[in-house]
Structure formats: C-alpha cells, structure tokens
Motif scaffolding. Structure first.
Motif, mmCIF file in Angstrom:
data_model
loop_
_atom_site.group_PDB
_atom_site.id
_atom_site.type_symbol
_atom_site.label_atom_id
_atom_site.label_comp_id
_atom_site.label_asym_id
_atom_site.label_seq_id
_atom_site.Cartn_x
_atom_site.Cartn_y
_atom_site.Cartn_z
ATOM 1 N N LEU A 185 -7.988 -74.394 48.112
ATOM 2 C CA LEU A 185 -8.147 -74.722 46.697
ATOM 3 C C LEU A 185 -6.843 -74.478 45.928
ATOM 4 N N LEU A 186 -5.988 -73.667 46.486
ATOM 5 C CA LEU A 186 -4.712 -73.371 45.832
ATOM 6 C C LEU A 186 -3.903 -74.637 45.578
ATOM 7 N N HIS A 187 -3.959 -75.573 46.519
ATOM 8 C CA HIS A 187 -3.217 -76.830 46.364
ATOM 9 C C HIS A 187 -3.710 -77.599 45.141
ATOM 10 N N GLU A 188 -5.021 -77.643 44.983
ATOM 11 C CA GLU A 188 -5.607 -78.365 43.852
ATOM 12 C C GLU A 188 -5.259 -77.683 42.526
ATOM 13 N N LEU A 189 -5.370 -76.361 42.500
ATOM 14 C CA LEU A 189 -5.169 -75.631 41.244
ATOM 15 C C LEU A 189 -3.720 -75.653 40.766
ATOM 16 N N CYS A 190 -2.777 -75.849 41.691
ATOM 17 C CA CYS A 190 -1.380 -75.926 41.242
ATOM 18 C C CYS A 190 -0.878 -77.374 41.242
ATOM 19 N N GLY A 191 -1.804 -78.314 41.334
ATOM 20 C CA GLY A 191 -1.455 -79.724 41.256
ATOM 21 C C GLY A 191 -0.610 -80.206 42.412
ATOM 22 N N GLY A 192 -0.754 -79.536 43.563
ATOM 23 C CA GLY A 192 0.011 -79.936 44.741
ATOM 24 C C GLY A 192 1.467 -79.527 44.699
ATOM 25 N N GLY A 199 0.075 -65.999 39.779
ATOM 26 C CA GLY A 199 -0.899 -64.957 40.076
ATOM 27 C C GLY A 199 -2.275 -65.326 39.563
ATOM 28 N N ARG A 200 -2.340 -65.911 38.382
ATOM 29 C CA ARG A 200 -3.637 -66.307 37.815
ATOM 30 C C ARG A 200 -4.332 -67.319 38.715
ATOM 31 N N ILE A 201 -3.586 -68.302 39.220
ATOM 32 C CA ILE A 201 -4.165 -69.313 40.106
ATOM 33 C C ILE A 201 -4.698 -68.666 41.372
ATOM 34 N N ILE A 202 -3.924 -67.749 41.938
ATOM 35 C CA ILE A 202 -4.342 -67.099 43.186
ATOM 36 C C ILE A 202 -5.647 -66.336 42.989
ATOM 37 N N PHE A 203 -5.731 -65.544 41.929
ATOM 38 C CA PHE A 203 -6.941 -64.757 41.691
ATOM 39 C C PHE A 203 -8.114 -65.648 41.294
ATOM 40 N N ASP A 204 -7.844 -66.747 40.581
ATOM 41 C CA ASP A 204 -8.920 -67.690 40.243
ATOM 42 C C ASP A 204 -9.502 -68.320 41.502
ATOM 43 N N ILE A 215 -4.784 -63.595 50.680
ATOM 44 C CA ILE A 215 -3.555 -63.235 49.955
ATOM 45 C C ILE A 215 -3.812 -62.020 49.061
ATOM 46 N N VAL A 216 -4.913 -62.074 48.322
ATOM 47 C CA VAL A 216 -5.253 -60.976 47.416
ATOM 48 C C VAL A 216 -5.519 -59.698 48.206
ATOM 49 N N ALA A 217 -6.241 -59.825 49.315
ATOM 50 C CA ALA A 217 -6.561 -58.644 50.124
ATOM 51 C C ALA A 217 -5.287 -57.972 50.634
ATOM 52 N N ASP A 218 -4.337 -58.765 51.116
ATOM 53 C CA ASP A 218 -3.078 -58.200 51.610
ATOM 54 C C ASP A 218 -2.290 -57.551 50.467
ATOM 55 N N TYR A 219 -2.243 -58.238 49.340
ATOM 56 C CA TYR A 219 -1.495 -57.730 48.191
ATOM 57 C C TYR A 219 -2.038 -56.372 47.743
ATOM 58 N N VAL A 220 -3.355 -56.312 47.600
ATOM 59 C CA VAL A 220 -3.998 -55.078 47.142
ATOM 60 C C VAL A 220 -3.820 -53.956 48.173
ATOM 61 N N LYS A 221 -3.864 -54.322 49.451
ATOM 62 C CA LYS A 221 -3.697 -53.318 50.509
ATOM 63 C C LYS A 221 -2.325 -52.654 50.404
ATOM 64 N N TYR A 222 -1.275 -53.463 50.273
ATOM 65 C CA TYR A 222 0.066 -52.899 50.203
ATOM 66 C C TYR A 222 0.284 -52.114 48.905
ATOM 67 N N LEU A 223 -0.204 -52.651 47.806
ATOM 68 C CA LEU A 223 -0.080 -51.949 46.533
ATOM 69 C C LEU A 223 -0.807 -50.608 46.599
ATOM 70 N N LYS A 244 2.687 -69.137 49.091
ATOM 71 C CA LYS A 244 3.322 -70.345 49.623
ATOM 72 C C LYS A 244 3.225 -70.390 51.146
ATOM 73 N N ARG A 245 3.317 -69.228 51.782
ATOM 74 C CA ARG A 245 3.154 -69.176 53.237
ATOM 75 C C ARG A 245 1.741 -69.583 53.635
ATOM 76 N N PHE A 246 0.763 -69.018 52.957
ATOM 77 C CA PHE A 246 -0.628 -69.320 53.288
ATOM 78 C C PHE A 246 -0.974 -70.773 52.992
ATOM 79 N N MET A 247 -0.380 -71.332 51.959
ATOM 80 C CA MET A 247 -0.688 -72.732 51.616
ATOM 81 C C MET A 247 -0.233 -73.683 52.719
ATOM 82 N N LYS A 248 0.819 -73.306 53.445
ATOM 83 C CA LYS A 248 1.255 -74.129 54.571
ATOM 84 C C LYS A 248 0.245 -74.068 55.716
ATOM 85 N N GLU A 249 -0.351 -72.886 55.896
ATOM 86 C CA GLU A 249 -1.318 -72.697 56.971
ATOM 87 C C GLU A 249 -2.696 -73.251 56.626
#
Length: 319
Positions: free
Chosen positions: A207-214, A221-226, A238-246, A197-202
């Motif tokens: 494509l995230l906006h389109e995939l979640c219908g705005g 999670g599925r939408i983000i990875f898709d 987003i995925v890179a940061d998530y995987v880094k912390y995990l 949600k933070r990144f979508m503002k920036e």
C-alpha cells in the motif's frame, strides 16, 4: 516588574528569538532568515538585532533583559563558550561566540547546543515539568538529545552528550557521523525512510506505493504509519523494526542513566499510540528494571518549535 530573558534559537534556515518571562512563557517572538552563507560576524549581528526587535515587541527595554541564551545546531563547548562545529552553518568552526555577540549587544550571554536547549525547555515548561531527571530525544533527520539531571544540563567535560551516537548494532548501518550502528542510523526519520524504500522494492504490491503516488521520494513517516494501521505487511514490518531499535536505544540509555522520564520529540511522534504503545513494551522488556520505579514513562514532547527558544533562555538557569 518580573524578570525577563531572551532566547535565540539559531538554525540553518531561521534565527528564532523570543522574550521569556520568569514563568517560562514566550512574551514576544521574532523570526528572521539566517542566510547562513554569510560571514559569522554578519549572522551574529543579525541575531543581536533580531533579539532587540523581540524585546521592543514585548514592550520592554534592553535593560529589562537579565541575559541572552543562544542555542546553536552543532558541537558547543559549554565551558569555553566555543562553537566547535556547526555543520549547517558554513564557516562555523572553532568560533569564540560571546565576544562577537557582545560587539553588538553588551549583555551577559550563555551558549549551548540546540538539543540541550530543547531538553531544558521540556523539563522546565513542557512534558517533563515536575521531573528532575530526564532524557530528551528528538527524532528527525538525525537523533539529537539532551540530559537534565537535578534540573541541570549534563554536558560531561563541556562538550555535551551525543545520545544519537551510542552504538546499538556492532558493524551496523553506516551513520552520518562516519561510524556504524549508531542509534541515529536506526531511529532517525532518515533511517525510517531508508528502510521504507528498501521494503518497497521487496513488496511491489505494498500500500506504500499507492499512498506515495508511486514516487518513493514522497514517502514519509505519516504514510508509513498510516499504511501500518491498514495492516499493510511491509509497513508493519518497517514500523516494528523501527520501534525495536528505538526501544533498544532508550532501554540502554535508561540502564546507564536512570532517568525519571523519557521525552520524545519530532514529527514521527505524531503517530501516537502506534509508536508509543509498542515502544513502551519493548523498553519494559529490555530495561534492567525494578518494581520501585526503574521503568520511566515515555512521553511526547509538548513545546514543538518553541522549545529551542524557551530552552536557550533557560541556559543561565539550567547550568
């Protein structure tokens, strides 16, 4: 006739019960609503009744069951068998559970945390079968986990482990536990969606906006990875940061505990290679490893929603 055990997975929504044979197979399963706003006594009475129903469904008598294992979603003292706190179950605080259960079914009972149950299940019957030392993490609303050493649960002084609350970023994001910088605050699905949600503002053109219908409330999670698979800049970040912390959290746990294998569960693991591939590389780069087996494989959990039932039924074995 072989030996049979009953596992009860108590959740805020459902009470899942199942009869397990000595090969760790579910012979029969019965699920009822928890109706968590009722008294502790009423919920426990239903747990016992549901368990007895599962026994009948298996074509067995109550005397065929060696013991009952119960997994509770909260803090459990496995030495005193007291439920210290179950946040999703109103009124479940400092509950001396076993005497209440045995009012409705006079049978040996073993009590534990539901994440510990899932860990035991994966070691005895799932992805970690064949390993004796495992770390199991469940990535969901929070980050749950369990440690199995020499095929026995490790619960420390009896209070269990809170793997999701190791600190990976000093003074970092606030966690639901009240602290800051916990692994859970960065590696839970809740954290993943927060960052999306933070990144979508920036990135208003993402494509995230389109995939979640705005509608950012529909992000998943599925939408983000898709979106990341389609080279969307925001999703990839987003995925890179998530995987880094995990990966940092897993490497830290491995350095301290030296498991043979790490098991990851939760819906986010459906991402498959886009998650596990980069994760393997990060853990390998951050772990204090040797060429003699210091780097454990990271595998996806196999048992899904049945893990809690199977693992609870193993509490008498895995202690």
């Amino acid at each position: 006739m072989g030996k049979y055990y009953l596992g009860i997975d108590l959740g805020g929504t459902d009470i899942k019960t199942g009869v397990i044979d000595e090969d760790y197979n579910i012979v029969a399963k019965h699920v009822i609503p928890t109706q968590a706003n009722r008294s502790v006594d009423e919920v426990v009475a239903d747990m016992a009744a549901a368990g007895k129903t599962a026994v009948k469904m298996a074509g067995l008598s109550e005397s065929d069951i060696v013991y009952v294992g119960v997994g509770v979603p909260g803090a459990v003292n496995s030495k005193t068998d007291v439920v210290l706190l179950a946040p999703n179950l109103p009124g479940w605080r400092k509950i001396d559970f076993i005497p209440i259960f045995q009012k409705y079914w006079d049978i040996p009972v073993f009590l534990g945390n539901d994440a510990d149950a899932a860990a035991l299940a994966e070691v005895y019957a799932g992805a970690a079968k064949g390993y004796d030392y495992a770390i199991v993490l469940t990535l969901g609303t929070g980050v749950g986990g369990g440690l199995v050493f020499d095929k026995k649960l490790f619960t420390g002084c009896g209070l269990g482990t809170e793997l999701g609350h190791i600190i990976i970023v000093t003074g970092g994001e606030k966690c639901g536990c009240g602290s800051h910088g916990c692994l859970e605050a960065y590696a839970s699905v809740t954290a993943l969606l927060r960052e999306a949600k933070r990144f979508m503002k920036e990135y208003p053109d993402s494509l995230l906006h389109e995939l979640c219908g705005g509608d950012t409330s529909q992000i998943s999670g599925r939408i983000i990875f898709d979106a990341a698979k389609q080279d969307d800049v925001a999703a990839k970040a987003i995925v890179a940061d998530y995987v880094k912390y995990l990966g940092t959290g897993i490497a830290s746990l491995c350095n301290a505990l030296r498991p043979e294998v790490v098991i990851l569960g939760g819906g986010v693991c459906n991402a498959g290679e886009p998650l596990f591939g980069p994760l393997d590389k990060i853990v390998e780069s951050e772990i204090f490893s040797t060429d003699d087996g210091g780097l454990p494989p990271i595998l996806r959990a196999e048992l899904g929603n049945d893990a809690g039932i199977i693992g609870a039924a193993l509490f008498g074995v895995g202690r």
